[in-house]
Motif scaffolding. Structure first.
Motif: not given
Length: 498
Positions: A188-192
């Motif tokens: 669930x990595x941040x979009x950044x």
């Protein structure tokens, strides 16, 4: 403006700013103000030729009368819950005004000419102490993190982390070559993180989500990580989320899981990067039982190779501000060294590297001064109090939503609230209302939330991160708004607490 550096006047203003917390300030401007501002801009932009110039008084009047009323209240309202956006501590606001007034060049360390880079160095060490990144919480141990710099925010810091990781793993595994594939393992990595992978040349398609389960996609599957690390012809960066953007959840659950990941990374030559933009601030909480679960989850972060922190979130300093830490100063400098510019040299005896040799920019503002001012003013006890208030409000709201006949607390309303940090995720049980729920809440202009998607359906996210939090008042207003929205009624702020 002449009194920015007048200590007595500044002290009086700061005292007033602390005492007068307008928690009922609007979160968003009225639509009419936005339309008026757009019209005023159009009127002044009709001429596409040479600018004629405008008197200073007219410029000030235009900005104050037309533009300011159409801006958000994210710094003025304690109930601006979108984007995990903090406010601005009065002392940090003042320090930022000093930055603008004095307009320092902070990218070259010139110790005989200016103290700016020494201030930055001190502020980063103080932050490492606040976050207990040395493992002991001793403010004097920030030098454990030899590589550190200020950035514009988490995206820039994640770029630094992945760039350093790429450099380190290629040097370690491939002797500096680049024939083999680099992958980023996350959950669930941040979009950044995907953006950073694209910027540094790894590529978005090489970012792999290794969720432990569909019910808890933010949890990192360490068994899957181990399998990926064993793949031939592949080198890896493991990006660990500390504070999932939708749920606030932590990818790893405490120091035992961190030790396992550290051992795997050492065995297979991987780099471990932490995206700790806001979740890392759980480490400032005290050791009381109320926060025991959060504290336990946040243990072990210091075992990472690099860490991202956001200042304009829970630290409540002005936009824009981020921080980056790494144990490997040599790796940081090998990637970001700015060569062939003798006039930018600090000299071989300099103990602090020029920031232009350890970051993206050759030019940026003195954003360390507001950070230094906030840390010095609040101290560990002050930030513990601020974060504790945020957690208390988030948990009270989560309990309300869990027990409400109109709303569903996500991701699991049957779970205990001891893991709730500052993020509260929910949706309306009525499907039609849920489709417009974010807009209905934001139309009140007394509460602002972000819309998101959870398991295929729309949801709403509350992110409590403003220093102005008034737990009782904010709880009363927010719950009154949610009840009015569910009932299809107009919200009346004047009736709250009456």
């Amino acid at each position: 403006m002449t009194d920015v550096l007048d200590a007595e006047k500044v002290e009086n203003r700061l005292r007033h700013g602390r005492d007068a917390q307008p928690t009922d300030a609007p979160t968003l401007p009225p639509p009419s103000a936005i339309r008026a501002a757009e019209s005023s801009l159009a009127a002044r932009a009709r001429s596409h030729g040479r600018l004629g110039g405008t008197a200073d008084a007219d410029v000030v009047g235009h900005i104050v009368d037309d533009i300011v009323p159409a801006l958000t209240g994210q710094a003025a309202s304690s109930r601006y819950y979108g984007f995990v956006t903090g406010g601005v501590l009065p002392i940090a606001e003042w320090a930022d005004n000093v930055v603008s007034r004095l307009d320092q060049n902070v990218q070259v360390h010139l110790p005989a000419q200016c103290v700016a880079t020494a201030v930055e160095h001190a502020a980063l060490n103080m932050l490492a102490g606040l976050l207990r990144l040395d493992g002991a919480g001793d403010d004097d141990q920030g030098e454990v993190w030899q590589g550190k710099t200020l950035t514009t925010g988490a995206t820039a810091s994640n770029i630094l982390g992945l760039a350093c990781g790429r450099e380190a793993i290629l040097r370690k595994r491939l002797g500096g070559g680049s024939d083999n594939c680099i992958q980023v393992l996350t959950s669930a990595g941040h979009s950044s993180v995907s953006k950073a992978a694209s910027v540094v040349g790894i590529g978005r398609r090489h970012v792999k989500e290794l969720a432990r389960s569909s019910a808890q996609p933010w949890r990192l599957d360490l068994d899957a990580v181990e399998r990926e690390l064993q793949r031939p012809g592949v080198v890896s960066i493991v990006a660990v989320g500390v504070g999932d953007v939708n749920t606030g959840g932590f990818a790893l659950d405490g120091v035992d899981e961190w030790r396992r990941l550290r051992a795997l990374a050492d065995e297979y030559g991987a780099w471990v990067h932490v995206d700790g933009a806001f979740g890392i601030f759980a480490r400032v909480l005290g050791s009381n039982e109320e926060h025991a679960s959060l504290k336990r989850q946040a243990q072990g972060i210091e075992l990472a190779d690099s860490i991202t922190v956001d200042g304009h979130k829970i630290l409540n300093v002005p936009y824009d501000c981020g921080m980056f830490f790494t144990h490997s100063a040599s790796t940081l400098q090998s990637v970001f060294l700015n060569p062939n510019a003798a006039y930018l040299s600090s000299g071989s005896a300099a103990g602090i590297p020029s920031p232009l040799n350890i970051g993206l920019e050759n030019s940026r503002r003195f954003r360390a001064l507001p950070v230094y001012a906030a840390l010095l003013s609040e101290g560990s006890a002050g930030f513990e109090r601020l974060v504790s208030n945020m957690v208390q409000l988030a948990r009270r709201l989560a309990a309300f939503l869990r027990d409400s006949p109109d709303y569903e607390l996500l991701p699991d309303e049957s779970a205990g609230l001891d893991r709730t940090f500052i993020i509260v995720l929910f949706r309306a049980k009525d499907r039609a209302l849920n489709e417009v729920l974010t807009d209905k809440i934001n139309q009140t202009r007394q509460m602002y939330v972000s819309g998101t998607v959870w398991r295929g359906s729309k949801a709403v996210r509350i992110a409590v991160s403003n220093w102005r939090v008034d737990v009782s008042r904010d709880f009363d207003v927010v719950t009154a708004i949610l009840k009015a929205v569910a009932a299809g009624e107009e919200f009346d702020l004047g009736r709250v607490g009456a």
